[in-house]
Design a protein around this motif. Structure first.
Motif, PDB file in Angstrom:
ATOM      1  N   GLY A 102     -58.728 -27.724  17.096  1.00 24.68           N
ATOM      2  CA  GLY A 102     -58.951 -26.287  17.167  1.00 24.68           C
ATOM      3  C   GLY A 102     -57.786 -25.575  16.504  1.00 24.68           C
ATOM      4  N   ILE A 103     -58.078 -24.474  15.824  1.00 22.18           N
ATOM      5  CA  ILE A 103     -57.024 -23.733  15.130  1.00 22.18           C
ATOM      6  C   ILE A 103     -57.063 -22.276  15.556  1.00 22.18           C
ATOM      7  CG2 ILE A 103     -56.301 -22.827  12.876  1.00 22.18           C
ATOM      8  CD1 ILE A 103     -55.657 -25.709  13.036  1.00 22.18           C
ATOM      9  N   ARG A 104     -55.895 -21.731  15.872  1.00 21.29           N
ATOM     10  CA  ARG A 104     -55.759 -20.270  15.967  1.00 21.29           C
ATOM     11  C   ARG A 104     -54.656 -19.876  15.010  1.00 21.29           C
ATOM     12  NH1 ARG A 104     -53.981 -17.778  20.347  1.00 21.29           N
ATOM     13  NH2 ARG A 104     -52.960 -19.586  21.301  1.00 21.29           N
ATOM     14  N   GLY A 105     -54.831 -18.780  14.354  1.00 20.61           N
ATOM     15  CA  GLY A 105     -53.797 -18.340  13.429  1.00 20.61           C
ATOM     16  C   GLY A 105     -54.374 -18.191  12.040  1.00 20.61           C
ATOM     17  N   PRO A 106     -53.535 -18.070  11.046  1.00 24.08           N
ATOM     18  CA  PRO A 106     -52.075 -18.201  11.047  1.00 24.08           C
ATOM     19  C   PRO A 106     -51.397 -17.033  11.767  1.00 24.08           C
ATOM     20  CG  PRO A 106     -52.821 -17.399   8.943  1.00 24.08           C
ATOM     21  CD  PRO A 106     -54.056 -17.701   9.743  1.00 24.08           C
ATOM     22  N   PHE A 107     -50.237 -17.342  12.346  1.00 25.56           N
ATOM     23  CA  PHE A 107     -49.488 -16.342  13.097  1.00 25.56           C
ATOM     24  C   PHE A 107     -48.066 -16.228  12.559  1.00 25.56           C
ATOM     25  CE2 PHE A 107     -52.305 -17.811  16.765  1.00 25.56           C
ATOM     26  CZ  PHE A 107     -53.133 -16.703  16.719  1.00 25.56           C
ATOM     27  N   GLY A 108     -47.436 -15.144  12.930  1.00 22.44           N
ATOM     28  CA  GLY A 108     -46.003 -14.969  12.709  1.00 22.44           C
ATOM     29  C   GLY A 108     -45.663 -14.436  11.328  1.00 22.44           C
ATOM     30  N   ARG A 109     -44.372 -14.115  11.184  1.00 23.50           N
ATOM     31  CA  ARG A 109     -43.885 -13.646   9.892  1.00 23.50           C
ATOM     32  C   ARG A 109     -43.238 -14.807   9.157  1.00 23.50           C
ATOM     33  NH1 ARG A 109     -41.117  -8.084  11.368  1.00 23.50           N
ATOM     34  NH2 ARG A 109     -39.393  -9.194  10.419  1.00 23.50           N
ATOM     35  N   GLY A 110     -43.700 -15.048   7.948  1.00 21.40           N
ATOM     36  CA  GLY A 110     -43.204 -16.178   7.175  1.00 21.40           C
ATOM     37  C   GLY A 110     -41.987 -15.807   6.361  1.00 21.40           C
ATOM     38  N   PHE A 111     -41.730 -16.593   5.321  1.00 26.23           N
ATOM     39  CA  PHE A 111     -40.562 -16.342   4.479  1.00 26.23           C
ATOM     40  C   PHE A 111     -40.817 -15.138   3.573  1.00 26.23           C
ATOM     41  CE2 PHE A 111     -40.259 -20.875   5.527  1.00 26.23           C
ATOM     42  CZ  PHE A 111     -39.012 -20.853   6.110  1.00 26.23           C
ATOM     43  N   PRO A 112     -39.753 -14.406   3.227  1.00 26.60           N
ATOM     44  CA  PRO A 112     -39.910 -13.168   2.463  1.00 26.60           C
ATOM     45  C   PRO A 112     -40.094 -13.464   0.976  1.00 26.60           C
ATOM     46  CG  PRO A 112     -37.616 -13.558   2.950  1.00 26.60           C
ATOM     47  CD  PRO A 112     -38.355 -14.697   3.539  1.00 26.60           C
ATOM     48  N   VAL A 113     -41.281 -13.938   0.628  1.00 25.68           N
ATOM     49  CA  VAL A 113     -41.462 -14.381  -0.758  1.00 25.68           C
ATOM     50  C   VAL A 113     -41.269 -13.225  -1.759  1.00 25.68           C
ATOM     51  CG1 VAL A 113     -42.873 -16.414  -0.318  1.00 25.68           C
ATOM     52  CG2 VAL A 113     -43.963 -14.186  -0.426  1.00 25.68           C
ATOM     53  N   ARG A 114     -41.415 -11.976  -1.298  1.00 31.21           N
ATOM     54  CA  ARG A 114     -41.165 -10.839  -2.201  1.00 31.21           C
ATOM     55  C   ARG A 114     -39.675 -10.664  -2.451  1.00 31.21           C
ATOM     56  NH1 ARG A 114     -45.300  -7.658  -0.188  1.00 31.21           N
ATOM     57  NH2 ARG A 114     -47.087  -8.121  -1.472  1.00 31.21           N
ATOM     58  N   THR A 115     -38.927 -10.588  -1.334  1.00 29.90           N
ATOM     59  CA  THR A 115     -37.475 -10.440  -1.466  1.00 29.90           C
ATOM     60  C   THR A 115     -36.886 -11.539  -2.333  1.00 29.90           C
ATOM     61  OG1 THR A 115     -37.584  -9.722   0.808  1.00 29.90           O
ATOM     62  CG2 THR A 115     -35.380 -10.097  -0.065  1.00 29.90           C
ATOM     63  N   MET A 116     -37.522 -12.682  -2.299  1.00 33.62           N
ATOM     64  CA  MET A 116     -36.989 -13.834  -2.998  1.00 33.62           C
ATOM     65  C   MET A 116     -37.220 -13.759  -4.509  1.00 33.62           C
ATOM     66  SD  MET A 116     -38.112 -16.858  -0.420  1.00 33.62           S
ATOM     67  CE  MET A 116     -37.076 -17.387   0.925  1.00 33.62           C
ATOM     68  N   ARG A 117     -38.135 -12.891  -4.909  1.00 34.17           N
ATOM     69  CA  ARG A 117     -38.485 -12.808  -6.338  1.00 34.17           C
ATOM     70  C   ARG A 117     -37.270 -12.558  -7.203  1.00 34.17           C
ATOM     71  NH1 ARG A 117     -44.040  -9.668  -6.915  1.00 34.17           N
ATOM     72  NH2 ARG A 117     -45.320 -11.331  -6.057  1.00 34.17           N
ATOM     73  N   ASP A 118     -37.278 -13.193  -8.318  1.00 33.37           N
ATOM     74  CA  ASP A 118     -36.216 -13.024  -9.311  1.00 33.37           C
ATOM     75  C   ASP A 118     -34.845 -13.374  -8.770  1.00 33.37           C
ATOM     76  OD1 ASP A 118     -38.014 -12.157 -11.227  1.00 33.37           O
ATOM     77  OD2 ASP A 118     -38.007 -10.121 -10.343  1.00 33.37           O
ATOM     78  N   ARG A 119     -34.850 -14.198  -7.756  1.00 35.80           N
ATOM     79  CA  ARG A 119     -33.555 -14.628  -7.239  1.00 35.80           C
ATOM     80  C   ARG A 119     -33.490 -16.147  -7.224  1.00 35.80           C
ATOM     81  NH1 ARG A 119     -33.608  -9.848  -3.846  1.00 35.80           N
ATOM     82  NH2 ARG A 119     -32.027  -8.511  -4.797  1.00 35.80           N
ATOM     83  N   ASP A 120     -32.273 -16.653  -6.988  1.00 40.57           N
ATOM     84  CA  ASP A 120     -32.113 -18.087  -6.781  1.00 40.57           C
ATOM     85  C   ASP A 120     -32.491 -18.382  -5.342  1.00 40.57           C
ATOM     86  OD1 ASP A 120     -31.077 -18.068  -9.274  1.00 40.57           O
ATOM     87  OD2 ASP A 120     -29.010 -18.547  -8.663  1.00 40.57           O
ATOM     88  N   ILE A 121     -33.235 -19.473  -5.142  1.00 42.61           N
ATOM     89  CA  ILE A 121     -33.667 -19.805  -3.794  1.00 42.61           C
ATOM     90  C   ILE A 121     -32.948 -21.068  -3.350  1.00 42.61           C
ATOM     91  CG2 ILE A 121     -35.652 -20.253  -2.303  1.00 42.61           C
ATOM     92  CD1 ILE A 121     -35.777 -17.610  -3.903  1.00 42.61           C
ATOM     93  N   LEU A 122     -32.279 -20.984  -2.213  1.00 40.80           N
ATOM     94  CA  LEU A 122     -31.688 -22.194  -1.641  1.00 40.80           C
ATOM     95  C   LEU A 122     -32.453 -22.522  -0.363  1.00 40.80           C
ATOM     96  CD1 LEU A 122     -28.219 -23.526  -1.423  1.00 40.80           C
ATOM     97  CD2 LEU A 122     -29.433 -23.285   0.735  1.00 40.80           C
ATOM     98  N   VAL A 123     -32.973 -23.752  -0.335  1.00 41.10           N
ATOM     99  CA  VAL A 123     -33.755 -24.188   0.798  1.00 41.10           C
ATOM    100  C   VAL A 123     -32.953 -25.261   1.535  1.00 41.10           C
ATOM    101  CG1 VAL A 123     -35.777 -25.565   1.391  1.00 41.10           C
ATOM    102  CG2 VAL A 123     -36.000 -23.651  -0.191  1.00 41.10           C
TER     103      VAL A 123
END
Ligand code: FAD
Ligand code: SF4
Ligand code: SF4
Ligand code: SF4
Lengths: 291, 356, 431, 271
Positions: A102-123
């Motif tokens: 059974g699935i409920r969701g998706p829930f919650g706030r994920g990573f800020p893929v907009r803020t990340m635009r045009d930037r270096d991403i460190l994971v």
């Protein structure tokens, strides 16, 4: 709500805690984790963003929060990666192809893929923390032009616990990702890095601190050490994002289990800005390491 | 016929007519009221009524608050059967019901929970159950644990439909909603005269003077105080006495945390998902896989209780999630009194203590 | 033909607790026969010392899961006698009701689960689930009835709750008592069926005279109340039991044995009660006795099973009467009595447990702390009589095959319904 | 949810105890028949003759109190894939352990007098202390709701971590009146739930038969009982009981054994 008319009871269209069936289309079991691909009964895409989670049920066992580890840019089916640690996670780990969940969701706030635009991403991923970050990495790679460097630091306890091996190999091989893999304890066959994952951050990685956005997921103790290294390198605390784990039951800010000071991790998070967390006394992850 | 009249409006009803009215209500819908515990005379409990004469309106308190009518301590959310694909059937009760005999503090708590549960995404189950209920409040006399006036809810009427105040010739009935007006229209009532209204007002005045304890500041200042200082020594002192039994949570009309669990039938294929009240004072409330506890020490859990009631939810919803009903102080098996301890914090803050 | 046999049955099945049967036959003559209890002893007599009367009452039921209500009741009576406490008539009625639930439960368990398989030739009643569902379901229904009766009165059968010194700490619900009554009435039909079932089974026609001991009461069939009575005509107050009953140890058995005055063996239990109290039976119980061919005095130990059926019927009838009476008089709230201020005292409590007369005796010191405890358990009182029967019965069947003799002895032991877990907690030595 | 394979074979064994736990299993009654759809009964001495030595799941009640018990439980552990300790005697030790406060020779001498050399006894230990057990069911007698749950969990290969909430939680969920309101002292606040608070539902005190929760605040019990409290009800309770530390210790010992210490040292998670 108390009007007589309203007392004529209308069945609510969505019954809040009712999951919808999803079928396991494939399952790949490793020693300490299983990657499960799922398809909703009506075939529609899940519609999630990287960093979001679902409440997944094995009926008769219970329901737990699990991050989606696939990217919405490849929407046909979605994947989760489960480490068996108890009741429900064990049952998911042992499930077979064709089984229903059974699935409920998706829930919650994920990573800020907009803020990340045009930037270096460190994971920075520790252990099972790679699961939600894989979704992010794939998402960014599928929108490669919008982002700049992708630096992946991944620490596993030992070589046999490395998750998503094929992906890790690809990220190591491909030139558009910078992969730093380390294990806490190596074995005979291991000739890569050993040690905690702050080491490569400290010693090997050249950052453009002003241009870097970091996404960190791992065991609670990991966060503050990673944050310290990043801050030391000049990364702004507003640009460091943690995805936190708490006990969730409902996933929608009702059950109270995930409350962290004034916020609900499930609803206001699970992804938080480090700068926001430092104000929250109960965010152990953001506290300065004890002397 | 009352619909267009300004609300609230007032009527008067004799005690006998009230019982008749109740009998009439019971014919069409189930009614939950405070009554004497059959197993322990002298104590009261909210339960479904089978005989009008079991109603007790002058009760002091009940162990569990009336919220259990909408949000039972344990309830079935849905049934499942492991078919291919699985069959999931929501479980919901049918038909409207009446909840009668609610004290002002408990009305206020229901309003608080309305806010919390309708915060998006709303809890449909709560909304559904709430929409089925007609609420009838009743006036009360404070006992040694009550301090609802300190939190400004001793005269609460919302979200009640009707409200009863005992007067010489029966009850003064305040009609607060059209649904209330419609329901009462079926009853034998009389116009309320000046004497009735002033008798009721008199009772309110008496009530206001009857509180044995007061909170030494308002909820607004309290929230600021809790935010400004750590008070760790006070939390630790409370925690050294606290069992962590959670009774303060589970008797609270404004607590709403829960847990969910599955139960299989004997065919091991079908079953139900249940939800039950949970409590933040319990040791495992925030335990996650791997054994991490985020409020590991008992004093952190104690602090959480105060913070959640008077700070976090106050900031989020603009009201404290405590109504001063006194149930937790009464239920505390370790003699921890919420009013006394809160006043200790207020005093410490007012003395201008520094952080520790 | 068993001219030579060396029978040793280890851990006899379908009895409560661990017991072994030994029979040695040489040259067609019985050399030795015995029933030894090998259950590990639990030493209640030791750890009851130093405890408050609350704790004593609580622990008492833990002597035995099958007759927990009896042990609790015996302890309560002893404690109340020691402190000179009197309980209300209502509490007495409720205790009796719980008692009937227990006797019914214990007898039904014995008859259907332990005895019936012998006659129906199956290893257990559950093996009939497919072939004779009716019987299995009836057994379950009667068990449930007994269990639910206990549940209504004292929360559960095994280790009753709320059955406290001085009374009950909650008020019984009239509605559930009335519902119980309806079910008891329906239960009589199941008893009728039970009678027909057991009438089909042939018991061996073995008889041996012995002395039958039980409580006796002028008004009621005694379970909870009465004076001590022997079939030889002697009556004595229950608290003088030590004048007549004394215990001794056998090296092969962890349970103790008991003698009545100078007689080394006597019998307690359903058959003894029936022999001593036939007049106290309710009409349906008498009918059951007639149907099953029980006439008093009855000297056939195998008829103990029939006596149990008669008592089941009686318990149901009597329970209906008690509930009627309670509903009629109305149930008054009564607070559990506050513990008496600590003081010294000693008292005896005697009741008829399902398997026979049970004695608890306690002595408390000035602080109200238990200093001495003595428990005399029915099975211990029956062991000597059982062995005497085995000695008398084996020669009657000595012509049979060894396995048949073994089986016959098993059936005899089971007829006594020995409760071994109880029997290993006996206290003071007789001499 | 489980695929049907061979029905697992279950067996019941008893050691030193009152056998009330097995009897409580029999109280499953109607469901016992449902249960037989999923399992086969291989051995149940109390209810069945001709038991088999081949079984997968062993339910063991009682404490280990003799050398023979020791050998028997080890054999059972070797045979069964799953061992369940049924009830407090088998899981914690229960009353059997109370005798451990005495020397074993004294215990025997008190009961069997000069014949005591015919008998032997060991310090009583729970099954769970002698061999590893896979599932624990607590309660004296074993709690019926937990018996049901554990059966289902075994049959669907789910673990059964012991619940760690105190009995008070179940009292509240049942809306029963706290017995303290009637000035009866209760061990519920430190006792592991799972019995559906049966004793308090009948107005009686919890005696703690399911053992302590993980982090009991025992000092709170001591404080509640031995000092005057502000709270009207609690003050009455304290006055009524006037219990000293010793008595409270004895009370806890009923189920938690004679070795339990009431110490003011803060536990890991307290205060
Ligand atoms: C946002 C989020 C994302 C997650 N993503 C993943 C993922 O991608 N892969 C993965 O393997 N795990 C993930 N987890 C962790 C996963 O939810 C837990 O491992 C799981 O809940 C354990 O449940 P269980 O039934 O298997 O264990 P249980 O048998 O229930 O118990 C194990 C322990 O987990 C605790 N627990 C129970 N429910 C929860 C809960 N809802 N949340 C946290 N702890 C709980 C219990 O208190 C217990 O101590 C995530 C957790 C969160 C909050
Ligand atoms: S009721 Fe009292 S003892 Fe229990 S958790 Fe609350 S404050 Fe602690
Ligand atoms: S009766 Fe006992 S277990 Fe129940 S709430 Fe009161 S103290 Fe807790
Ligand atoms: S309430 Fe207490 S004594 Fe009673 S069964 Fe539960 S844990 Fe045992």
């Amino acid at each position: 709500m108390t009007d007589m008319e309203n007392r004529q009871i209308r069945a609510p269209s969505d019954w809040t805690y009712l999951p919808e069936p999803a079928r396991i289309v494939s399952i790949r079991r490793e020693k300490m984790d299983a990657v499960i691909a799922l398809e909703l009964a009506d075939g529609r895409p899940l519609g999630h963003m990287p960093g979001q989670f679902v409440q997944i049920s094995r009926l008769g066992y219970g329901e737990i929060p699990i991050s989606v580890c696939s990217t919405p840019t490849r929407p046909e089916r979605f994947k989760i990666c489960v480490r068996p640690v108890g009741h429900v996670s064990d049952a998911l780990y042992k499930a077979s192809e064709g089984d229903w969940v059974g699935i409920r969701g998706p829930f919650g706030r994920g990573f800020p893929v907009r803020t990340m635009r045009d930037r270096d991403i460190l994971v920075a991923a520790g252990g099972i923390g790679l699961a939600p970050l894989r979704s992010l990495i794939q998402y960014i790679r599928d929108n490669r032009a919008d982002y700049r460097r992708i630096i992946i630091v991944y620490g596993a306890r030992n070589p046999s616990l490395i998750l998503f091996r094929e992906d890790v190999n690809t990220w190591t091989r491909d030139s558009d990702t910078e992969m730093f893999l380390t294990v806490d304890e190596g074995d005979e066959s291991w000739n890569g890095r050993t040690g905690v994952l702050t080491q490569p951050i400290k010693e090997e990685i050249e950052l453009n601190p002003r241009e870097t956005v970091a996404a960190v997921v791992g065991p609670p103790v990991m966060y503050r050490f990673v944050a310290l290294e990043l801050l030391a390198k000049g990364v702004r605390n507003r640009r460091i994002f943690f995805s936190l784990e708490r006990h969730f039951k409902c996933g929608i800010g009702k059950c109270g289990h995930c409350q962290l000071n004034g916020v609900y991790v499930c609803q206001d998070g699970p992804v938080f800005r480090y700068s926001d967390l430092t104000r929250l006394t109960e965010a152990v992850e953001a506290r300065a390491p004890e002397e | 016929m009352f619909r267009h009249r300004a609300l609230p409006s007032y009527r008067v009803m004799s005690s006998e007519d009230l019982l008749d009215f109740l009998g009439h209500l019971m014919k069409s819908e189930p009614v939950m009221v405070p009554m004497e515990r059959p197993d322990q005379p002298g104590f009261h409990v909210f339960d479904w009524l089978s005989r009008p004469e079991d109603l007790v309106l002058n009760y002091t308190t009940t162990t569990l608050p009336p919220k259990k009518a909408f949000f039972p301590p344990t309830e079935t959310l849905f049934r499942f059967r492991g078919d291919d694909p699985p069959k999931l059937t929501p479980v919901k009760e049918s038909g409207p019901f009446v909840l009668m005999g609610i004290h002002p503090c408990d009305l206020a708590a229901i309003e608080a929970l309305d806010k919390a549960y309708s915060y998006p995404p709303p809890d449909r189950r709560w909304e559904y159950n709430r929409s089925r209920a007609l609420l009838i409040g009743v006036d009360c006399v404070p006992d040694e644990y009550c301090f609802c006036d300190s939190l400004g809810v001793s005269q609460a009427r919302r979200p009640g439909d009707l409200f009863l105040t005992q007067i010489d010739r029966g009850y003064l009935i305040e009609i607060h909603t059209p649904a209330g007006a419609e329901t009462i229209a079926a009853a034998r009532t009389d116009v309320a005269n000046e004497a009735d209204l002033s008798a009721a007002a008199n009772r309110q005045r008496q009530k206001a003077g009857a509180f044995q304890g007061r909170m030494k500041t308002g909820p607004d200042r309290l929230a600021d105080m809790l935010e400004a200082e750590s008070f760790q020594d006070i939390w630790e002192d409370i925690a050294s006495r606290c069992y962590g039994c959670g009774s303060c949570n589970t008797t609270c009309p404004a607590c709403f945390c829960f847990t969910m669990s599955d139960e299989l039938d004997w065919d091991l294929n079908s079953g139900v998902r249940m939800r039950s009240w949970d409590a933040c004072q319990l040791q495992d409330f925030d335990l996650v896989a791997g054994g991490h506890r985020f409020r590991e020490k008992r004093w952190q859990r104690v602090r959480h209780r105060w913070h959640r009631k008077f700070l976090y939810l106050y900031r989020r919803f603009g009201r404290p999630f405590c109504t001063g009903c006194g149930r937790c102080s009464r239920a505390c098996t370790a003699d921890i009194n919420i009013l006394d301890e809160t006043n200790r914090i207020i005093e410490a803050a007012s003395r201008g203590r520094t952080h520790d | 033909m068993a001219h030579e046999a060396n029978i040793h049955i280890r851990h006899l099945t379908r009895v409560e607790g661990h017991g072994d049967i030994t029979a040695v036959i040489e040259g067609g003559e019985l050399k030795e026969v015995r029933f030894s209890v090998v259950e590990a002893p639990r030493f209640f007599e030791v750890f009851l010392q130093g405890r408050t009367h609350h704790e004593v009452a609580h622990l008492a039921s833990r002597v035995c899961g099958i007759c927990a209500v009896s042990h609790r009741a015996a302890a309560l009576k002893a404690i109340e006698n020691a402190f000179d406490l009197h309980i209300s008539e209502q509490s007495t009625s409720l205790r009796r009701l719980a008692f009937h639930g227990e006797v019914l439960s214990s007898h039904v368990l014995h008859l259907y689960f332990l005895v019936a398989p012998d006659y129906l030739n199956v290893p257990s009643i559950l093996h009939l689930a497919r072939t004779d569902r009716d019987t299995v379901e009836r057994a379950m229904r009667l068990k449930r009835l007994a269990y639910d009766l206990c549940e209504v009165v004292v929360g559960r059968h095994t280790h009753p709750v709320a059955m406290n010194v001085g009374g009950f700490p909650f008020v019984h619900d009239k509605a559930s008592l009335s519902k119980m009554k309806e079910r008891l009435i329906a239960g009589l039909a199941d008893m009728e069926e039970t009678v027909s079932l057991f009438r089909r089974f042939d018991s061996p026609a073995f008889e041996r005279e012995t002395e039958y001991v039980s409580l006796k009461h002028s008004d009621v069939y005694p379970f909870y109340d009465g004076e001590l009575y022997s079939s030889e005509g002697e009556t004595l107050p229950a608290d003088a039991y030590q004048d007549a009953v004394s215990e001794y140890v056998q090296p092969y058995s962890t349970a103790k044995y008991a003698r009545w005055r100078n007689r080394p063996e006597y019998m307690v239990g359903a058959l003894a009660r029936l022999n001593n109290n036939y007049e106290g039976l309710k009409p349906f119980a008498r009918y059951a006795a007639a149907e099953l061919g029980v006439t008093v005095p009855c000297h056939n130990p195998f008829m103990n099973n029939s006596a149990q059926i008669v008592e089941c019927a009686h318990c149901i009838e009597e329970s209906i009467d008690i509930i009627d009476h309670l509903l009629e008089t109305g149930i008054r709230p009564e607070r559990e009595q506050a513990p008496v201020s600590p003081r010294s005292g000693s008292g005896v409590g005697a009741v008829e447990a399902p398997r026979g007369t049970l004695f608890h005796e306690y002595t408390f010191d000035d602080d109200g702390i238990c200093r001495e405890a003595n428990l005399v358990i029915p099975t211990a009182q029956n062991l000597a009589n059982l062995e005497a029967d085995m000695r008398a019965y084996t020669p009657e069947i000595i012509d049979q095959e060894e396995t048949q003799i073994a089986h016959a002895l098993e059936v005899l032991v089971r007829a006594y319904d020995p409760c071994i877990s109880c029997s290993t907690h006996v206290i003071r030595l007789g001499d | 949810m489980t695929k049907t394979k061979d029905k697992p074979r279950i067996a019941f064994f008893d050691f030193a105890c009152c056998e009330g736990c097995q009897l409580t299993v029999l109280q499953l009654e109607e469901t016992l028949l449902d249960l037989l759809n999923h399992v086969e009964i291989a051995a149940w001495r109390e209810a069945m003759s001709g038991g088999s030595d081949r079984y997968d799941i062993a339910f063991c009640e009682g404490s280990i109190a003799s050398r023979e018990d020791l050998n028997r439980i080890r054999r059972i552990r070797d045979t069964a894939e799953t061992v369940v300790s049924l009830g407090t005697c088998a899981s914690i030790g229960c009353h059997n352990a109370l005798k451990n406060a005495w020397a074993m020779e004294d215990v025997l001498a008190r009961v069997y007098g000069n014949k005591s050399n015919h008998f032997e006894t060991l310090r009583a230990q729970p099954v769970a202390a002698v061999v590893p057990v896979d599932y624990q069911i607590l309660g004296c007698p074993a709690s019926l709701p937990e018996i049901r749950t554990v059966f289902k969990r075994i049959l669907t290969s789910q673990p059964h971590p012991l619940p760690n909430d105190p009995v008070c939680v179940e009292c509240k969920r049942n809306d029963t009146l706290c017995v303290l309101e009637k000035e009866i002292m209760c061990l519920g606040p430190v006792t592991r739930c799972g019995c559906n608070a049966i004793c308090t539902s009948y107005g009686d005190a919890c005696q703690g038969c399911r053992g302590l929760v993980d982090d009991p605040n025992l000092m709170a019990t001591l404080r509640v009982l031995s000092t005057e409290q502000r709270h009207t009800i609690m003050a009455a309770v304290a006055r009524k009981y006037r219990a000293d530390e010793n008595q409270i210790q004895e009370w806890f010992a009923l189920y938690n054994g004679p070795d339990l210490q009431l110490t003011p040292e803060a536990s890991d998670h307290g205060p």
